[in-house]
Design an enzyme around this catalytic site. Structure first.
Site, short mmCIF file in Angstrom:
data_model
loop_
_atom_site.label_atom_id
_atom_site.label_comp_id
_atom_site.label_asym_id
_atom_site.label_seq_id
_atom_site.Cartn_x
_atom_site.Cartn_y
_atom_site.Cartn_z
N GLU A 45 -4.87 2.34 -3.99
CA GLU A 45 -3.41 2.39 -3.98
C GLU A 45 -2.80 1.09 -3.47
O GLU A 45 -1.62 1.08 -3.07
CB GLU A 45 -2.94 3.58 -3.12
CG GLU A 45 -3.28 3.48 -1.63
CD GLU A 45 -4.64 4.08 -1.30
OE1 GLU A 45 -4.84 4.46 -0.14
OE2 GLU A 45 -5.50 4.20 -2.19
N ASP B 161 0.85 -1.19 0.00
CA ASP B 161 0.00 0.00 0.00
C ASP B 161 0.89 1.24 0.00
O ASP B 161 1.89 1.32 0.75
CB ASP B 161 -0.91 -0.01 1.23
CG ASP B 161 -1.87 1.16 1.23
OD1 ASP B 161 -2.94 1.02 0.65
OD2 ASP B 161 -1.52 2.22 1.81
N ILE B 162 0.57 2.21 -0.84
CA ILE B 162 1.34 3.46 -0.90
C ILE B 162 1.03 4.29 0.34
O ILE B 162 -0.13 4.58 0.64
CB ILE B 162 1.00 4.24 -2.18
CG1 ILE B 162 1.30 3.38 -3.40
CG2 ILE B 162 1.80 5.54 -2.23
CD1 ILE B 162 0.87 4.02 -4.71
#
Length: 590
Positions: free
Chosen positions: A516, A473-474
């Site tokens: 994301e 996950d960003i």
């Protein structure tokens, strides 16, 4: 006298031989016409079945997406990853789901206490609505400003979620409930709702997760399918309410300025009415003539669940497929007419002359009957026999030209068929790629990712090789969007996707899981080896600079090895580890 006897025998045989040849030609023509009709019927039936399969696959794709969203949300709640008692936080989560899933109109959750949280899109505006503290009470409908602040639009007093069918009917564990089709928030678009009950460990109903799915994309997909030019496709409910008509912009009519659904009873559509009359069985095929056009009709039942079904109607005009057969029929008629005329001429002259030149002609006709065309008789005479020889030479030339023309037409038809097959194959490949690829990042999308994971899981169950996955996950991605805008946010997603693709091995599977988040499936890989691979990905993203704003981001990751044969539980474990990485400061792997 011997000569005269031979003459009388040939004269006696001429008439019956001529009659036999004429009836043989007529029979050959009739058989060829019947065979052409059978080819047409077989082609249309095969096309009906292929269209049914492709259209059912389209419906499966769109409806399964909403079901997957509900089950996924229930899984998160079961593992404590979303707080069902915090309406604002829950509403923000549902809103992101609606934004990232183009077919989801609204996502929502209601509980036994009468509380509800619902979020989604109404046109270009967001909607975030809830009852305070997830208890029965006033239903507060909000929109959000560009800065993310809530703006109250209206308040619905004494809102009772337990009066809604989607809540009351969803009362069996693992049962999926579907509503009837209705007008969505984005007119004139139709929508349908599905709900999924949520139970505690004791089997008591806690609440219901729901999602509204827009049906306009189904209409657009139906209109772009590679069917014949004038084929009409109908999709409708069992009561006749129209969902899709590929010949119309939308499935509505105006009645005194009021927008109503089209049905077989109000649309003056004869094809629709005939199709609706034949929904008693799971599948029906038939033919109908309308306005001097013959239609091949098909009706297929598409079950939504045990109690609810939609119906697919297909109307294919015969003229879309008979042009080539009509041309062939005309050519056969011309061939038979010319052949019969020449045959009569030859037989008539044969009766009048018995001589050596005539036997030469008989010999040449025998050669002609064996398939050798174009030969000429070089005897030069000016009498009746000379005319017969001249007629034979013309016939031979004509037949040779006709055979060459037929061969040429056959080659052209074969070339057209080949080109058509190539175009259909290319279009099929293009549709398959569109159905399995995330348009922004060019990685495989969630559905294809889970399908490949299921495949690797089956290999794992059979051979017991190592299998590991990671969810990445960003970090602070929402802040990137808020600070630099969604265009730069998209550039970050593209850059991260390219970096992940470059850092994994050829045998690894990497795709966009949603928003994301990315999912990497690593076959024949232990947890320790998986950590090395994901560390390479983490470091690569940390060094990445994207967009005109030179944005730098980091990623957090959760890794787990497959320990059972359940895809969903494995993903939940990896997601838990990702959550731990986030809580531990981000830019970490757990």
């Amino acid at each position: 006298m011997r000569f005269l006897r031979k003459l009388e025998i040939w004269q006696a045989l001429v008439i019956p031989i001529s009659i036999i040849l004429i009836f043989t030609s007529i029979s050959v023509y009739s058989i060829s016409t019947d065979y052409g009709n059978k080819i047409l019927e077989s082609t249309v039936n095969e096309l009906q079945q292929n269209n049914k399969i492709e259209l059912f696959n389209v419906l499966d794709k769109y409806l399964d997406e909403a079901v997957s969203v509900n089950k996924f949300n229930a899984g998160l709640a079961e593992n404590g990853l979303i707080d069902l008692s915090a309406p604002l936080e829950l509403g923000q989560y549902f809103l992101e789901q609606a934004k990232t899933n183009s077919n989801i109109d609204f996502a929502y959750y209601a509980n036994e206490a009468g509380g509800i949280t619902s979020s989604g899109l109404s046109g270009n505006e967001t909607r975030l609505s809830f009852t305070p503290e997830m208890q029965k009470g006033p239903f507060l409908v909000h929109t959000t400003s560009d800065e993310g602040e809530l703006i109250l639009l209206r308040e619905v007093e004494d809102f009772d979620v337990h009066s809604k069918d989607w809540y009351n009917e969803a009362d069996q564990k693992d049962e999926i409930y579907w509503t009837d089709v209705y007008g969505g928030a984005q007119d004139p678009v139709l929508a349908v709702s599905t709900s999924y009950p949520y139970f505690d460990e004791s089997g008591n109903k806690i609440g219901v997760f729901g999602a509204d799915i827009l049906l306009d994309e189904i209409t657009n997909t139906f209109k772009t399918l590679p069917v014949s030019e004038n084929t009409r496709l109908y999709l409708f409910e069992s009561d006749g309410n129209l969902i899709v008509d590929t010949n119309a912009e939308h499935p509505f009519l105006l009645d005194d300025g009021i927008q109503i659904r089209k049905t077989p009873f109000n649309s003056n559509d004869a094809l629709f009415s005939i199709i609706f009359e034949n929904i008693q069985s799971d599948e029906w095929l038939g033919q109908q003539t309308l306005n001097n056009e013959e239609y091949y009709l098909g009706v297929y039942k598409y079950p939504i669940n045990e109690e609810k079904s939609w119906y697919l109607g297909i109307a294919i005009p015969e003229s879309d497929y008979t042009a080539g057969l009509n041309l062939l029929s005309v050519n056969l008629q011309e061939i038979f007419v010319i052949s019969l005329i020449l045959l009569i001429v030859v037989l008539f002259l044969f009766v009048r002359w018995i001589s050596k030149p005539l036997r030469r002609i008989a010999s040449e006709i025998d050669v002609l009957s064996k398939g050798t065309f174009g030969q000429q008789i070089s005897i030069k005479r000016t009498d009746a026999i000379g005319k017969l020889i001249h007629s034979f030479n013309d016939m031979s030339t004509t037949l040779s030209t006709m055979v060459q023309t037929i061969h040429q037409k056959n080659e052209e038809l074969a070339s057209l068929n080949k080109n058509l097959e190539l175009k259909v194959k290319e279009r099929t490949i293009e549709l398959e790629q569109m159905a399995s690829t995330d348009l922004l990042t060019s990685l495989i999308n969630r559905r294809e990712l889970l399908r490949l994971f299921e495949h690797e899981m089956s290999v794992y169950k059979r051979y017991k090789n190592n299998l590991s996955i990671a969810i990445l996950d960003i970090d602070h991605f929402k802040k990137v969007n808020d600070t630099y805008g969604h265009l730069e946010g998209d550039n970050v997603l593209i850059g991260v996707a390219q970096t992940l693709k470059a850092c994994v091995r050829e045998s690894d599977i990497v795709g966009r899981y949603g928003g994301e988040e990315f999912l990497i499936v690593m076959p024949q890989t232990s947890t320790e080896d998986a950590r090395h691979i994901i560390e390479r990905c983490r470091a690569g993203v940390e060094d990445l600079i994207t967009g005109e704003s030179k944005i730098k981001v980091t990623i957090s990751a959760g890794i787990t090895a497959v320990k059972d044969d359940n895809v969903e539980s494995t993903i939940v474990v990896a997601d838990d580890n990702l959550y731990k990485a986030k809580l531990s400061g981000r830019n970490l792997i757990v």
